[in-house]
Write a protein that holds these residues in place. Sequence first.
Motif, PDB file in Angstrom:
ATOM      1  N   GLY A   1       6.139  10.147  -7.049  1.00  0.00           N
ATOM      2  CA  GLY A   1       4.723  10.239  -7.401  1.00  0.00           C
ATOM      3  C   GLY A   1       4.186   9.027  -8.140  1.00  0.00           C
ATOM      4  O   GLY A   1       3.216   9.143  -8.910  1.00  0.00           O
ATOM      5  N   TYR A   2       4.790   7.859  -7.906  1.00  0.00           N
ATOM      6  CA  TYR A   2       4.328   6.633  -8.567  1.00  0.00           C
ATOM      7  C   TYR A   2       4.061   5.553  -7.534  1.00  0.00           C
ATOM      8  O   TYR A   2       4.541   5.592  -6.393  1.00  0.00           O
ATOM      9  N   HIS A   3       3.306   4.545  -7.944  1.00  0.00           N
ATOM     10  CA  HIS A   3       3.047   3.389  -7.097  1.00  0.00           C
ATOM     11  C   HIS A   3       2.904   2.152  -7.977  1.00  0.00           C
ATOM     12  O   HIS A   3       2.744   2.259  -9.203  1.00  0.00           O
ATOM     13  N   ILE A   4       2.965   0.980  -7.358  1.00  0.00           N
ATOM     14  CA  ILE A   4       2.763  -0.276  -8.075  1.00  0.00           C
ATOM     15  C   ILE A   4       1.312  -0.714  -7.910  1.00  0.00           C
ATOM     16  O   ILE A   4       0.830  -0.909  -6.792  1.00  0.00           O
ATOM     17  N   ASP A   5       0.623  -0.846  -9.043  1.00  0.00           N
ATOM     18  CA  ASP A   5      -0.721  -1.422  -9.072  1.00  0.00           C
ATOM     19  C   ASP A   5      -0.537  -2.910  -9.406  1.00  0.00           C
ATOM     20  O   ASP A   5      -0.474  -3.307 -10.581  1.00  0.00           O
ATOM     21  N   HIS A   6      -0.412  -3.695  -8.356  1.00  0.00           N
ATOM     22  CA  HIS A   6      -0.057  -5.108  -8.531  1.00  0.00           C
ATOM     23  C   HIS A   6      -1.083  -5.855  -9.367  1.00  0.00           C
ATOM     24  O   HIS A   6      -0.721  -6.685 -10.221  1.00  0.00           O
ATOM     25  N   ASN A   7      -2.350  -5.579  -9.164  1.00  0.00           N
ATOM     26  CA  ASN A   7      -3.395  -6.286  -9.918  1.00  0.00           C
ATOM     27  C   ASN A   7      -3.278  -6.011 -11.418  1.00  0.00           C
ATOM     28  O   ASN A   7      -3.452  -6.919 -12.240  1.00  0.00           O
ATOM     29  N   SER A   8      -2.974  -4.751 -11.774  1.00  0.00           N
ATOM     30  CA  SER A   8      -2.813  -4.427 -13.201  1.00  0.00           C
ATOM     31  C   SER A   8      -1.586  -5.124 -13.775  1.00  0.00           C
ATOM     32  O   SER A   8      -1.614  -5.607 -14.919  1.00  0.00           O
ATOM     33  N   GLY A   9      -0.514  -5.184 -12.988  1.00  0.00           N
ATOM     34  CA  GLY A   9       0.689  -5.852 -13.460  1.00  0.00           C
ATOM     35  C   GLY A   9       0.483  -7.335 -13.682  1.00  0.00           C
ATOM     36  O   GLY A   9       1.010  -7.918 -14.636  1.00  0.00           O
ATOM     37  N   MET A  10      -0.305  -7.964 -12.812  1.00  0.00           N
ATOM     38  CA  MET A  10      -0.543  -9.399 -12.933  1.00  0.00           C
ATOM     39  C   MET A  10      -1.633  -9.728 -13.956  1.00  0.00           C
ATOM     40  O   MET A  10      -1.657 -10.831 -14.497  1.00  0.00           O
ATOM     41  N   HIS A  11      -2.512  -8.765 -14.218  1.00  0.00           N
ATOM     42  CA  HIS A  11      -3.636  -9.035 -15.124  1.00  0.00           C
ATOM     43  C   HIS A  11      -3.150  -9.408 -16.520  1.00  0.00           C
ATOM     44  O   HIS A  11      -3.670 -10.341 -17.147  1.00  0.00           O
ATOM     45  N   VAL A  12      -2.147  -8.679 -17.036  1.00  0.00           N
ATOM     46  CA  VAL A  12      -1.633  -8.989 -18.372  1.00  0.00           C
ATOM     47  C   VAL A  12      -0.980 -10.365 -18.386  1.00  0.00           C
ATOM     48  O   VAL A  12      -1.088 -11.116 -19.370  1.00  0.00           O
TER      49      VAL A  12
END
Length: 591
Positions: A48-59
């Motif tokens: 029930g999870y996924h990778i939000d790539h934009n959020s990971g790269m934003h930081v």
Amino acid sequence: MKLTKEIQDSIPFQYANDVRSGKITTGKYIKLAVDRFFQWIDSAEKDGYHIDHNSGMHVIEFFEFFLKHTKGPLANEPVILSPYQQFTFYNIFAWKDENGNRRINHVYEKVARKNGKTAGLAGLGLYCQSFDDEEGAEIYAAATKEMQAKVCWEQAHDFVFKGIGLRKIGFKNTQREIRFEHRERNGNVRKGNFRFLGGDSKTQDGLNPSLAIIDEYHAHKDDGVKEVLESAMGARQNPITYVITTAGFNTTSVCKAAEDVYKDILDGHKIDNHTFIMIHDLDEGDDWEDPANWVKANPNLNVSVSMKYLKREYTKAINQPSKIPNFKTKHLNMWVDAAETRIEDHIWMKSDKKIKLANFIKNGCAGALDMSSTTDLSSLGLVSNPDENGIIDILPLLFCPSDTIDKRSKEDKVPYRFWKDLKLKDYIDFEGTDFSEDNFWEKLPVLIATHGNQIDYATIEDYLQKLEAIFLPKWWEYDRWSATQLVQNMTEKEIEMHPFSQTISHFSEPTKQFEKHAYAAEFRHGGHPILRWMMSGVQAYEDPNENIRYVKNRSTKRIDGIIMTIMALAGTITPEEDNNESKYNHEEFTL
């Protein structure tokens, strides 16, 4: 879960692949952390999870866009996170559930010093304060002492002070907090605060943390500070507790116990899919003296910490073995049992030549007393100024109630009665004096048994006055909490007494000087048997600021005579002034 080429080509994924392939050298537990990352990807849909790539790269992009180095050769250059840092932060912010909530709410990172942790966590705090979608974000840098907690906070403060971009979007520094206030296009006002908190802070009430940074966890005696912050997170949707540390000296500490659990998780023996773990360790069986292994604990090697620096610190440790535990814990992330001997016997006994009484008179000296409880050992003694060859003489007198000697012998498993019958004159060189036939020195025992079942302070006063009359020491250092009446009596007799604060910051410098002289064989203690026994029971407690203070190990060994010697040594170093305090009580000597 489908991963685009853009995602797979990003630095966090490159790091994971390079660790997996062996291109980047790491220890076992970083390899396991990477394996776990790929396992999460494989089971993401089911879990029930996924990778939000934009959020990971934003930081990650926040650092480069808003933060500039504030010191050193990179000052004013953008802060670019190292691959291992990008992998860590990416995991925290990229993993989300179907409602957009973070998967990770707890992080444990163990990394050696000088690997960019302060700048990384300071920047993380500023990011979570401003871009983490937390209403009224509260960021806390926490440690056992406010002074340590401020290290991370002050770096964040410097980022804001020197960061025009940060101030433009709403950051503002005050004396004890960093504030953020930004009006969005829709009219909403986003606010946040970044504060520091120590176990010694005056208040720990009214907290509502969204990010708690627990610094130098190995130094925490318990989980008091951590639990205060975590218990206050209940109203937060996506709080983060970020624990970061080096290894330490207490293998029974809360930090070591927690780390054992984290290793069990990585090993697959326990399950916790909400905790992200990065343990930069040497592997079991690795030769700690082989520089090829050091990169495992130093992922920023040759970026923020150089091999040249580590080799220099290694050389210092090898030349002065008391520094080896510090090198292992701080630079190689190796837990070291604090019961290891601080100064080994063969080093201590290099200074076993007989005590020269003439040097106390010729070169001057200072005295000290370490008063015990009523039934324990007490010590009194003198330390001389160096002679023309740089040698310092130590003259210790040790006291024990006569009725407790047998009990002490059984408890401590050492020959108190035998020591009571030894004569101190056998450890003394009387050349240059006329004391050799003196009745005082003829009868003086190595261990002075005072009458009854409690320490007879009157006896100690008599001996202090005798040494005062013979050697005219500059003054006597004392612990103000344990010698009140004796000090009052001596002061009335116009004997100069100096209070010596028992805090670690005041003991640190004279203790380091004591070790320097011991390793250079610059003492003369005659091989005094009780001092020798006490030295074998010494361990050093070190705080996060590298201040040290001797404490006794877990055995029943006592170190009163060693503490007295360090206090007297401090007295010889302190210049004569109008006041009557040790110079180590002054703020400028608080390291």
